[in-house]
Design an enzyme around this catalytic site. Structure first.
Site, PDB file in Angstrom:
ATOM      1  N   LEU A 165    -100.203  19.351 -46.177  1.00  0.00           N
ATOM      2  CA  LEU A 165    -100.188  19.397 -44.779  1.00  0.00           C
ATOM      3  C   LEU A 165     -99.115  20.519 -44.470  1.00  0.00           C
ATOM      4  O   LEU A 165     -97.872  20.286 -45.314  1.00  0.00           O
ATOM      5  CB  LEU A 165     -99.958  18.072 -44.220  1.00  0.00           C
ATOM      6  CG  LEU A 165    -101.352  17.469 -44.087  1.00  0.00           C
ATOM      7  CD1 LEU A 165    -100.919  15.949 -43.506  1.00  0.00           C
ATOM      8  CD2 LEU A 165    -102.318  17.991 -43.241  1.00  0.00           C
ATOM      9  N   ASP A 166     -99.257  21.360 -43.566  1.00  0.00           N
ATOM     10  CA  ASP A 166     -98.008  22.265 -43.026  1.00  0.00           C
ATOM     11  C   ASP A 166     -97.263  21.342 -42.505  1.00  0.00           C
ATOM     12  O   ASP A 166     -97.600  19.951 -42.012  1.00  0.00           O
ATOM     13  CB  ASP A 166     -98.714  23.040 -42.243  1.00  0.00           C
ATOM     14  CG  ASP A 166     -99.782  24.160 -42.823  1.00  0.00           C
ATOM     15  OD1 ASP A 166     -99.492  24.600 -43.950  1.00  0.00           O
ATOM     16  OD2 ASP A 166    -100.702  24.469 -42.410  1.00  0.00           O
TER      17      ASP A 166
END
Length: 306
Positions: free
Chosen positions: A50-51
């Site tokens: 996930l960013d």
């Protein structure tokens, strides 16, 4: 005397699956590093990044379960987020530099439904320039940070469900269920381009990965409290939870012994062919992953030690 937590860290930690609700501002690697320390398991990795600005479900594989990450990563994912229209960025998200500002056209329900249909199904998607995709052996984001032009080829991804909801004149809510490898940042960017105004992803939360849901995940603070009581291992799910969508095969004592030594064995009972099945002994021990052929023989693919 050392605390229970310190003693736990000095040993090999647990094998299994850990669901974490990633906070905003943390990289996926930050979460992995924290869990390695809290659970004393150096063999820890995530099954789908996930960013940093994103939140939500991060599935971690611990110990021997790291060998199952490819199966977890193959699961479909569910996300919710917000898109800002009229402002494009170089990262296609809220953390990038603004590259363009354009007026946003008037939007109505029919337009949003048409856009949703346009980006549903099997589509060709160009990953963001700031992504982990490799170009000539280098990560695209490394090249982009060096100021080098990054040209990434479009690749097929699958969007099973997509809903767009108007929140404000220049803001949309996006709800999407998609296959592996889909970039929601790219969806936001492409939706903006389809409207002629540009866009970027302002927020993102992963709700599900396969059968795993964020409602079942632990926050970092909850894991810290468990670790302080010497109970962090209680949050870890059995490794075979990663494979519950797959068929299973049961092997008797001779078959189990053959499997753990890497040998093919014909299972009793009727088994349908499967490239990856959960394999158990009749005593209930999870032995690993096996490929089942048309004759019911089980070929070891990944063997778990006791």
């Amino acid at each position: 005397m050392r605390s229970a937590v310190a003693r736990k860290r000095a040993t090999n930690g647990p094998d299994g699956i850990l669901l974490v609700d990633k906070p905003a501002g943390w990289t996926s690697h930050d979460v992995v590093a924290k869990v390695r320390w809290l659970l004393g398991q150096p063999r820890t990795g995530h099954a789908g990044t996930l960013d940093p600005f994103a939140t939500g479900l991060l599935v971690l594989c611990l110990g021997q379960a790291t060998r199952l990450s490819e199966y977890v990563m193959a699961h479909e994912k569910t996300y919710t987020g917000e898109i800002v229209l009229g402002i494009a960025t170089d990262t296609a998200d809220c953390e990038g530099a603004v590259t363009a500002r354009r007026p946003v056209p008037p939007l109505d329900g029919a337009t949003l439904e048409r856009l949703a249909r346009q980006f549903t199904g099997r589509i060709a998607q160009v990953p963001p320039a700031y992504s982990a995709v490799k170009v000539a052996g280098q990560r695209a984001y490394d090249l982009a940070r060096q100021g080098k032009a990054v040209e990434l080829a479009a690749r097929p991804v699958e969007v099973f469900e997509l809903q767009l909801t108007l929140l404000a004149a220049d803001r949309l809510r996006i709800d999407v269920r998609c296959g592996p490898g889909t970039y929601i940042r790219s969806l936001a960017r492409d939706i903006g381009e389809a409207l002629g105004c540009g866009a970027h992803l302002a927020s993102l939360r992963r709700l599900r990965s396969g059968r795993f849901a964020v409602d079942e995940a632990w926050s970092v603070e909850e894991l810290e409290r468990l670790a302080g009581m010497g109970r962090a291992g209680e949050a870890v799910l059995p490794a075979d939870e990663a494979l519950l969508e797959h068929d299973c095969a049961l092997l008797g004592p001779s078959g189990a012994a053959a499997f753990v030594h890497g040998n093919v064995h014909r299972a009793g009972g009727a088994l349908r062919p499967a490239p990856a099945a959960r394999v158990y002994s009749t005593a209930g021990q999870f032995l690993g992953v096996g490929a089942v052929d048309a004759g019911g023989s089980v070929q070891p693919v990944k063997v778990f030690r006791a």
